[in-house]
Design a protein around this motif. Structure first.
Motif, short mmCIF file in Angstrom:
data_model
loop_
_atom_site.label_atom_id
_atom_site.label_comp_id
_atom_site.label_asym_id
_atom_site.label_seq_id
_atom_site.Cartn_x
_atom_site.Cartn_y
_atom_site.Cartn_z
N THR A 220 -40.11 26.19 -22.50
CA THR A 220 -41.18 27.18 -22.42
C THR A 220 -40.76 28.59 -22.82
N PRO A 221 -39.59 29.10 -22.37
CA PRO A 221 -39.22 30.46 -22.79
C PRO A 221 -39.13 30.59 -24.31
N TYR A 222 -38.60 29.59 -24.98
CA TYR A 222 -38.51 29.64 -26.44
C TYR A 222 -39.90 29.63 -27.06
N ALA A 223 -40.79 28.78 -26.56
CA ALA A 223 -42.16 28.71 -27.09
C ALA A 223 -42.86 30.06 -26.91
N ARG A 224 -42.67 30.66 -25.76
CA ARG A 224 -43.31 31.96 -25.48
C ARG A 224 -42.78 33.04 -26.43
N VAL B 278 -25.09 12.67 -27.26
CA VAL B 278 -24.06 13.47 -26.57
C VAL B 278 -24.17 14.96 -26.91
N THR B 279 -25.26 15.35 -27.57
CA THR B 279 -25.41 16.74 -27.98
C THR B 279 -26.58 17.37 -27.23
N ALA B 280 -26.35 18.53 -26.68
CA ALA B 280 -27.40 19.29 -26.00
C ALA B 280 -27.47 20.68 -26.61
N ILE B 281 -28.70 21.19 -26.75
CA ILE B 281 -28.91 22.56 -27.23
C ILE B 281 -29.81 23.27 -26.23
N ASP B 282 -29.33 24.39 -25.73
CA ASP B 282 -30.08 25.18 -24.75
C ASP B 282 -30.43 26.54 -25.33
N TYR B 283 -31.68 26.93 -25.11
CA TYR B 283 -32.14 28.25 -25.55
C TYR B 283 -31.60 29.30 -24.59
N LEU B 284 -30.93 30.32 -25.11
CA LEU B 284 -30.38 31.37 -24.26
C LEU B 284 -31.31 32.56 -24.19
N THR C 252 -34.98 36.50 -34.25
CA THR C 252 -33.60 36.06 -34.05
C THR C 252 -33.38 35.70 -32.59
N PHE C 253 -32.73 34.59 -32.35
CA PHE C 253 -32.45 34.15 -30.99
C PHE C 253 -31.13 33.39 -30.95
N THR C 254 -30.65 33.13 -29.74
CA THR C 254 -29.35 32.47 -29.55
C THR C 254 -29.54 31.18 -28.77
N PHE D 118 -40.01 23.06 -31.84
CA PHE D 118 -38.70 22.41 -31.74
C PHE D 118 -37.86 22.74 -32.95
N LEU D 119 -36.57 22.48 -32.82
CA LEU D 119 -35.64 22.63 -33.93
C LEU D 119 -35.25 21.24 -34.43
N ASP D 120 -35.26 21.04 -35.74
CA ASP D 120 -34.73 19.82 -36.33
C ASP D 120 -33.28 20.08 -36.69
#
Length: 200
Positions: free
Chosen positions: A181-185, A75-81, A96-98, A161-163
Motif C-alpha cells: 500500500t505505501p508504494y501504491a500511494r 528465495v527472493t524478497a523485495i521490500d519497499y523502503l 524515485t524510490f528505494t 507491481f514491479l516485474d
C-alpha cells in the motif's frame, strides 16, 4: 685262500653303489617347492582381494545427488523502503524510490531486468542491471520511474507491481513483486503530480 666271504676289491677298483640311479637323479631341496607354493598362494590371494574389492566398489550404494537449488522467485524478497525526498515533479516527470532485495537461501540470484506494467513509463535502477544478491547481504536498489506518456499511465495505481527478471543456476524467471500500500500511494501521488498539466 680258503673260506667264503665277500669279495674284496682289488687294487684300482671300488665297490659299486647299491643304487646307482640315485647318484644320477637331481635332488631339489624341500624349501624350493615351499617358496614356489607360497608365491603362488600369495598371487591367488592378491587376485581374490582385487576381485572382491572391485565387486564391492561396483555394487556400492550410490550417493544421493544433491538437490536442485530453489527457483529464484522462491528465495527472493523485495521490500519497499521509501520514496526519495525529491519525490516527483511536473518538469522531470520522474519518481524515485528505494527498495531492498534479499536472497533468503541457495546460490546467488542475479537481477537481469527491472520493469513495470505501464506502457507510458520507463524504469532505471541503481545499481544498473544486471547485478547480484547473495544470502546474508541484502541489497538496496534505487529505482527511478519516468513518465513518458501521461495518457498511458493510470491516474490512480491500485496494485502496482514491479516485474523483475531473476536468474540462478536453477532457472530464469520473470516475477511480479507487489510492493504494498505505501508504494501504491506514493506512486499514485507521483503520477498525479507528473501529469497534473495534462488533459486526460
Amino acid at each position: 685262500m680258503s673260506g667264503v666271504g665277500p669279495v674284496e676289491p682289488g687294487e684300482g677298483s671300488h665297490a659299486l653303489d647299491a643304487f646307482p640311479a640315485a647318484r644320477t637323479r637331481r635332488t631339489c631341496p624341500a624349501g624350493h617347492f615351499e617358496r614356489h607354493r607360497r608365491a603362488a598362494l600369495g598371487g591367488l590371494l592378491a587376485v581374490a582381494v582385487l576381485a572382491g574389492g572391485g565387486y564391492l566398489y561396483a555394487t556400492r550404494p550410490r550417493p544421493e545427488p544433491p538437490p536442485d537449488p530453489p527457483y529464484p522467485s522462491q528465495v527472493t524478497a523485495i521490500d519497499y523502503l521509501n520514496a526519495q525526498a525529491t519525490g516527483a515533479s511536473t518538469a522531470s516527470r520522474s519518481f524515485t524510490f528505494t527498495v531492498e532485495m534479499t536472497t533468503e537461501s541457495g546460490p546467488p540470484v542475479t537481477v537481469t531486468r527491472i520493469s513495470q506494467p505501464y506502457a507510458g513509463m520507463s524504469v532505471t535502477s541503481s545499481p544498473p542491471t544486471p547485478f547480484r544478491t547473495r544470502v546474508g547481504s541484502p541489497r538496496k536498489i534505487t529505482i527511478t520511474m519516468r513518465v513518458t506518456e501521461c495518457g498511458k499511465v493510470p491516474r490512480n495505481a491500485g496494485l502496482p507491481f514491479l516485474d523483475v527478471t531473476l536468474r540462478n543456476p536453477r532457472a530464469i524467471e520473470v516475477h511480479s513483486f507487489i510492493l504494498g500500500t505505501p508504494y501504491a500511494r506514493d506512486l499514485s501521488r507521483a503520477l498525479e503530480v507528473a501529469c497534473s498539466n495534462e488533459k486526460r
